[in-house]
Every structure is written in structure tokens, then in C-alpha cells.
Design a protein around this motif. Sequence first.
Motif, mmCIF file in Angstrom:
data_model
loop_
_atom_site.group_PDB
_atom_site.id
_atom_site.type_symbol
_atom_site.label_atom_id
_atom_site.label_comp_id
_atom_site.label_asym_id
_atom_site.label_seq_id
_atom_site.Cartn_x
_atom_site.Cartn_y
_atom_site.Cartn_z
ATOM 1 N N ALA A 1 -0.306 0.399 -14.482
ATOM 2 C CA ALA A 1 -1.379 1.184 -13.868
ATOM 3 C C ALA A 1 -2.619 0.341 -13.580
ATOM 4 N N LEU A 2 -2.923 -0.615 -14.460
ATOM 5 C CA LEU A 2 -4.130 -1.420 -14.300
ATOM 6 C C LEU A 2 -3.840 -2.794 -13.721
ATOM 7 N N SER A 3 -2.616 -3.023 -13.264
ATOM 8 C CA SER A 3 -2.238 -4.338 -12.757
ATOM 9 C C SER A 3 -2.883 -4.591 -11.402
ATOM 10 N N ILE A 4 -3.241 -5.851 -11.131
ATOM 11 C CA ILE A 4 -3.752 -6.218 -9.820
ATOM 12 C C ILE A 4 -2.619 -6.711 -8.922
ATOM 13 N N ARG A 5 -1.391 -6.662 -9.411
ATOM 14 C CA ARG A 5 -0.264 -7.112 -8.611
ATOM 15 C C ARG A 5 0.096 -6.095 -7.536
ATOM 16 N N ALA A 6 0.658 -6.594 -6.442
ATOM 17 C CA ALA A 6 1.189 -5.702 -5.415
ATOM 18 C C ALA A 6 2.473 -5.078 -5.948
ATOM 19 N N LYS A 7 2.601 -3.770 -5.786
ATOM 20 C CA LYS A 7 3.771 -3.075 -6.324
ATOM 21 C C LYS A 7 4.840 -2.802 -5.277
ATOM 22 N N ALA A 8 4.585 -3.194 -4.038
ATOM 23 C CA ALA A 8 5.582 -2.970 -2.993
ATOM 24 C C ALA A 8 5.387 -4.006 -1.888
ATOM 25 N N LEU A 9 6.485 -4.378 -1.269
ATOM 26 C CA LEU A 9 6.459 -5.283 -0.121
ATOM 27 C C LEU A 9 7.332 -4.685 0.968
ATOM 28 N N MET A 10 6.828 -4.677 2.192
ATOM 29 C CA MET A 10 7.575 -4.199 3.341
ATOM 30 C C MET A 10 7.711 -5.360 4.321
ATOM 31 N N PHE A 11 8.776 -5.361 5.105
ATOM 32 C CA PHE A 11 9.038 -6.470 6.022
ATOM 33 C C PHE A 11 9.215 -5.950 7.450
ATOM 34 N N HIS A 12 8.260 -5.116 7.865
ATOM 35 C CA HIS A 12 8.299 -4.553 9.208
ATOM 36 C C HIS A 12 7.672 -5.497 10.226
ATOM 37 N N ASP A 13 6.593 -6.148 9.840
ATOM 38 C CA ASP A 13 5.902 -7.081 10.727
ATOM 39 C C ASP A 13 6.800 -8.285 11.026
ATOM 40 N N PRO A 14 6.782 -8.794 12.265
ATOM 41 C CA PRO A 14 7.633 -9.957 12.598
ATOM 42 C C PRO A 14 7.405 -11.149 11.675
ATOM 43 N N ARG A 15 6.155 -11.363 11.282
ATOM 44 C CA ARG A 15 5.873 -12.478 10.371
ATOM 45 C C ARG A 15 6.533 -12.257 9.019
ATOM 46 N N SER A 16 6.544 -11.012 8.549
ATOM 47 C CA SER A 16 7.183 -10.689 7.273
ATOM 48 C C SER A 16 8.698 -10.797 7.366
ATOM 49 N N ALA A 17 9.253 -10.368 8.502
ATOM 50 C CA ALA A 17 10.707 -10.466 8.693
ATOM 51 C C ALA A 17 11.150 -11.925 8.670
ATOM 52 N N GLU A 18 10.341 -12.791 9.278
ATOM 53 C CA GLU A 18 10.644 -14.225 9.262
ATOM 54 C C GLU A 18 10.554 -14.784 7.850
ATOM 55 N N LEU A 19 9.558 -14.312 7.100
ATOM 56 C CA LEU A 19 9.407 -14.736 5.706
ATOM 57 C C LEU A 19 10.627 -14.331 4.881
ATOM 58 N N LEU A 20 11.080 -13.090 5.054
ATOM 59 C CA LEU A 20 12.240 -12.605 4.297
ATOM 60 C C LEU A 20 13.476 -13.444 4.595
ATOM 61 N N GLU A 21 13.642 -13.799 5.848
ATOM 62 C CA GLU A 21 14.797 -14.636 6.219
ATOM 63 C C GLU A 21 14.713 -15.994 5.531
ATOM 64 N N GLN A 22 13.497 -16.568 5.493
ATOM 65 C CA GLN A 22 13.322 -17.863 4.821
ATOM 66 C C GLN A 22 13.617 -17.751 3.333
ATOM 67 N N VAL A 23 13.105 -16.698 2.688
ATOM 68 C CA VAL A 23 13.303 -16.499 1.249
ATOM 69 C C VAL A 23 14.784 -16.355 0.927
ATOM 70 N N GLU A 24 15.513 -15.629 1.741
ATOM 71 C CA GLU A 24 16.932 -15.396 1.457
ATOM 72 C C GLU A 24 17.786 -16.623 1.762
ATOM 73 N N ARG A 25 17.245 -17.585 2.522
ATOM 74 C CA ARG A 25 17.938 -18.873 2.685
ATOM 75 C C ARG A 25 17.694 -19.758 1.463
ATOM 76 N N ILE A 26 16.494 -19.671 0.899
ATOM 77 C CA ILE A 26 16.145 -20.489 -0.266
ATOM 78 C C ILE A 26 16.834 -19.986 -1.530
ATOM 79 N N ALA A 27 16.953 -18.666 -1.657
ATOM 80 C CA ALA A 27 17.367 -18.045 -2.919
ATOM 81 C C ALA A 27 18.684 -18.573 -3.489
ATOM 82 N N PRO A 28 19.768 -18.715 -2.701
ATOM 83 C CA PRO A 28 21.049 -19.146 -3.306
ATOM 84 C C PRO A 28 21.050 -20.587 -3.785
ATOM 85 N N THR A 29 20.064 -21.373 -3.414
ATOM 86 C CA THR A 29 20.000 -22.762 -3.861
ATOM 87 C C THR A 29 19.392 -22.820 -5.261
ATOM 88 N N GLU A 30 19.370 -24.009 -5.826
ATOM 89 C CA GLU A 30 18.753 -24.207 -7.138
ATOM 90 C C GLU A 30 17.355 -24.809 -7.011
#
Length: 384
Positions: A14-43
Motif C-alpha cells: 500500500a505504501l510502496s513507491i513501486r509501479a504496480k502495473a505495466l502496459m505495453f500499448h504504446d509502440p515504444r513499450s511494445a518494442e521494449l517488451l520484445e527486447q526484454v523477451e529476447r534477453i530473458a532466455p539468456t543467462e
Amino acid sequence: MDKLLTFPDTSGMALSIRAKALMFHDPRSAELLEQVERIAPTEATTLIIGETGTGKELIARHIHNVSGRRGPFVAVNCGAFSETLIDAELFGHEAGAFTGATHARSGWFEAANGGTLFLDEIGDLSMALQVKLLRVLQERQVVRLGARTPIPLNVRLVAATNVDLHKAVAADRFRSDLYYRLSVATVHLAPLCQRPGDIIPLARHFIGVYSEKMKAPEASLSPAARLALLEYDWPGNIRELENVIHFSLIVCRDGVIQPDDLKLSGVSRRRPREEPVAVPVPVAGARAQEGAAHDGFRQRLAALVNGMIEADQPDLFDTVEEIIVRTAFESCHRNQVQTARVLGISRNILRTHLKRFGLIGYEPAGQGLPVEAQAAARGAELLQ
């Protein structure tokens, strides 16, 4: 449907300053999600760079979930512990390693074995701890405090910071060799105002969340309210948006959120669209102007400092430091996130200076942490 990232359990945040949700509707966010999911399976060790409240931990959790690692996801905020305490928290300790260590205890690295360790606010680590962390990354083993036997590790490290580590390296506050170790894969998480396509979908998500908590019918956003949300700069990012939506649901009438229901600070609105756009300066000319202005500022500042030296100003360093912190804090309308960004330091380091100069009240060590962690933090504070 847009991909939505949320925490598995937000009841204790309740008192956290962290973001509690992320959406990937914006083109910049969609590109970010694609990059993250390419990085994730690696070590690859990953460094996430972004302002407070942009969703860095949610990105780190998604990296872990997509990576296929079967061990746990362990999140540690490096700025939440004193230097004495975080050493034992990260690396563990043996019984008798220090006063109060009545029994052996594993650290966060061991707790994350087989999984992912997320170190938030990595820029707050002291130079001594940076050396230890670098050794762990190089040797893939950890030695508990008070022990000599190394413990092998199989941990994927994801680090995050809201500090410009390039500047921190240049200022000798962060080790360059550790920076290059951490930034094998780098993810830049843009502020919310640079992802405008995510603002309305996130607002609708929070409307749904808080309508359910309040056991009330879901409200809608009027066209004017949507425009107000899109024209605001969101210095507090997603966390601020969540707070604004929560408050608007409390005060709105007839199930429709109007601009007057949105508690926007008014401090950081974007330039109105009807304003004329300045004529662009050629790149070379712009750089020359910036360089000249920078040199001019430095010369005037040096002259002022020389004047203070000649006047035999007592406590010169503390005086100059206080003026810088106090001026930036007031200029940013006492917004800590914006002030930290302007000064190029982390929010936790800023809070230390604000308390030191009496600009905010003192908080006991460990405040905001679980009861056990608070007790440990205060015990460590007494030992210092």
C-alpha cells in the motif's frame, strides 16, 4: 489484448513507491517488451535503467518468468539497508561474525540459487560492497561473513538503478569494471510521459482495480479527463497515475471522472500544443551553444566559490552542498523524485542530505520494512 504485468500479491504494498502495473500499448513499450523477451532466455546479467515508479521490478520479474529458471525470484532494495546490514543480507554470515550474529544465516544470493536475484537501486552500494559484488559475479561463488569456504552459485543477476551510472563512474562513485559486468544486456525503461499510449490503458486498469476494492461500479473517463491525463508530465510515473486514479474514484460523481476530479499537481504540465515551436538550431551550432553556456556557468560558479574562499567562509563545503540541495529541492517544488533526477543522485542519497539539512524529518532506520527487518536495521544503526 495488450500485455499487462502486475505483482502476484499487492496486498502488502500500500505504501510502496513501486509501479504496480505495466502496459505495453504504446509502440515504444511494445518494442521494449520484445527486447526484454529476447534477453530473458539468456543467462546475461541485465541492467534496467529507469526513473522511480516506471516499473523496473515488474520488468525484472518478467525476465525471470520468461527465462525458464526454476528457482525463486528474490528482490532486494539496496537502498533500504544500512551499509553494515546489507553486507550480511547479501552474502550471509556465520555465527559470531559480528555482534548480534548468534547463528549462521544464508544471504540473498544463496536464497536465489537456481533463480534470479534482483538488486534494485544498485547505485546506492558503497565502493567496498561493489568490490565484493564484482568478485561474486566473476567467480560465481559467495563467501559468508566470518567464513572462508566459498559456496557455489547458480544465480541470474538483474540490477536496476534510477541513477546515471555513467556520471557515477566519472565521479568515482561507481566502479567502471562492475558497471560493465552488470550491463551485459541493458534495458532502458522510459518515463511514463514518453509512453503516452500506455497512460489511458493503465488508467482504465487502475479504475478496475480500485472499483473492485471499493465495491463500486466502474467509472468512466470523460474526454476532457483523458486529455488532462495525456497532457500531464507524470513526474511520479505509474505510481503517481495510480494515486491520481484512486483519488478520482473517491470524489467523482455519477460514475464519470472529470478533470476536476484528477489531483494533478499542476507543477509539471507539458507545454500547451498551441504554443509555437522554436526554430531548430543546426546540430553543430546547438552543441557549440550548449558548450559555451556550460563553460559560462562553470566560470561564474568558480568565481562565487573563490569569493567565499577569500571571505574565509566557514564550513565551505557543507555550505555549498546545502545551497545546491536546498535550491534544487525548492526549484522542484519539494518533489524528491524530480530533485534526485536533477542532481543526478539516487532518491535514498537525496533523502540523507534532506534530513541532514533539516528539509525533511528524521525517519528511524528500516521504516517501511517488515517488523523483523526494521528491528535488524535499527540494531545495525546503533552499532555504527
